[in-house]
Design a protein around this motif. Sequence first.
Motif, short mmCIF file in Angstrom:
data_model
loop_
_atom_site.label_atom_id
_atom_site.label_comp_id
_atom_site.label_asym_id
_atom_site.label_seq_id
_atom_site.Cartn_x
_atom_site.Cartn_y
_atom_site.Cartn_z
N LEU A 177 -7.60 -43.63 -82.24
CA LEU A 177 -6.84 -43.17 -80.93
C LEU A 177 -7.92 -42.09 -80.15
N ALA A 178 -8.77 -41.51 -80.91
CA ALA A 178 -9.71 -40.39 -80.45
C ALA A 178 -10.73 -41.46 -79.82
N PHE A 179 -11.01 -42.48 -80.23
CA PHE A 179 -12.10 -43.36 -79.62
C PHE A 179 -11.57 -44.01 -78.14
N GLN A 180 -10.37 -43.94 -78.01
CA GLN A 180 -9.74 -44.30 -76.48
C GLN A 180 -9.79 -43.43 -75.42
N VAL A 208 -13.31 -27.41 -76.54
CA VAL A 208 -12.29 -26.79 -77.37
C VAL A 208 -11.27 -27.44 -77.89
N VAL A 209 -10.64 -28.48 -77.12
CA VAL A 209 -9.48 -29.35 -77.54
C VAL A 209 -9.89 -30.33 -78.51
N ALA A 210 -11.18 -30.72 -78.38
CA ALA A 210 -11.68 -31.57 -79.21
C ALA A 210 -11.71 -31.18 -80.63
N PHE A 211 -12.27 -29.93 -80.81
CA PHE A 211 -12.56 -29.24 -82.25
C PHE A 211 -11.19 -28.73 -82.54
N VAL A 212 -10.37 -28.33 -81.70
CA VAL A 212 -8.94 -28.22 -82.29
C VAL A 212 -8.19 -29.31 -82.90
N ILE A 213 -8.20 -30.51 -81.97
CA ILE A 213 -7.62 -31.70 -82.63
C ILE A 213 -8.11 -32.20 -83.79
N ALA A 227 -17.23 -34.98 -87.32
CA ALA A 227 -17.30 -36.50 -87.21
C ALA A 227 -16.39 -36.81 -86.12
N LEU A 228 -15.31 -36.13 -85.98
CA LEU A 228 -14.35 -36.41 -85.04
C LEU A 228 -14.52 -35.84 -83.55
N ALA A 229 -14.88 -34.44 -83.78
CA ALA A 229 -15.11 -33.84 -82.28
C ALA A 229 -16.39 -34.27 -81.71
N ILE A 230 -17.32 -34.46 -82.18
CA ILE A 230 -18.45 -34.60 -81.59
C ILE A 230 -18.51 -36.18 -80.66
N PRO A 231 -18.04 -37.35 -81.37
CA PRO A 231 -17.78 -38.52 -80.83
C PRO A 231 -16.74 -38.22 -79.53
N MET A 232 -15.49 -37.52 -79.82
CA MET A 232 -14.77 -37.31 -78.60
C MET A 232 -15.27 -36.67 -77.45
#
Length: 263
Positions: A177-180, A208-213, A227-232
């Motif tokens: 989902l994040a990659f969408q 900030v939102v990306a790191f919270v998610i 690994a999730l926040a940086i690609p987002m």
Amino acid sequence: MSQPEKEDELAGTEQPFVAHLVELRDRLLYCVYGIALAVIALAIWPGPNGLIDFIAQPIRAHMPPDTKLIAVGVFSPFFVPLKVLLMVAVLVVLPWLMYQAWSFVAPGLYSHERRFALPLIIFGSLLAYAGIGFVQFFVLDRMFGFIQGFTPDSVAATPDIASYVEAILSLYLAFGLAFQVPIVVMLLVRFDMVSIAKLKEFRGYFIVVAFVIAAVVTPPDVISQLALAIPMVILYEVGIVGARWFVKVSRAPEDDSEAEKAS
């Protein structure tokens, strides 16, 4: 002298509510047929055991030699492989599922909107596969290496297969989902819900939102969260760049002619 009103190409194409229900039923059946065929094919090769062995590679690489994942539940040896089989089948036919969703809404779209719908489906599917592949081949190995590094010598690291599958399923879903993000950004701009200038202003807040998610949906380790926040964040920038191009290529023909007259 007033110009004649442009004819709406969707005029007269409305269908009764029952017809929409029948169409929805047919599309759902096509989805079920696609998943069923994928399940049968994957059951033949590589089989549930082969799939389990594949997805277990990242954690087994960091377990003591000659150790295996354990099945605590009575029915886990039966239901967990079936769950993995169904999960992989859905991923395999994801483009087919998205195509059925597009086919259901396509009659209500203008011709210039139908042009960009299929490329979006393909792009969205590729992004989902990229997110899941990123988890399988990059995130899991580093995440389990980080976690197993804290295991005391007196503790045997033998995780439960059901818990492991649940954990990676949540990661697959989160990253898929994040990659969408680029798709969401482009659609928001295309339908005038937000401007590119506003997206650029929101850039700092999105970080900030990306790191919270990432902190909420991933395990409590730094590796998976980064690994999730940086690609987002990177994909957000890709979406801003892609939105400028997407608005141009998906514009209605009459909008193009009006823009040319204005210039």
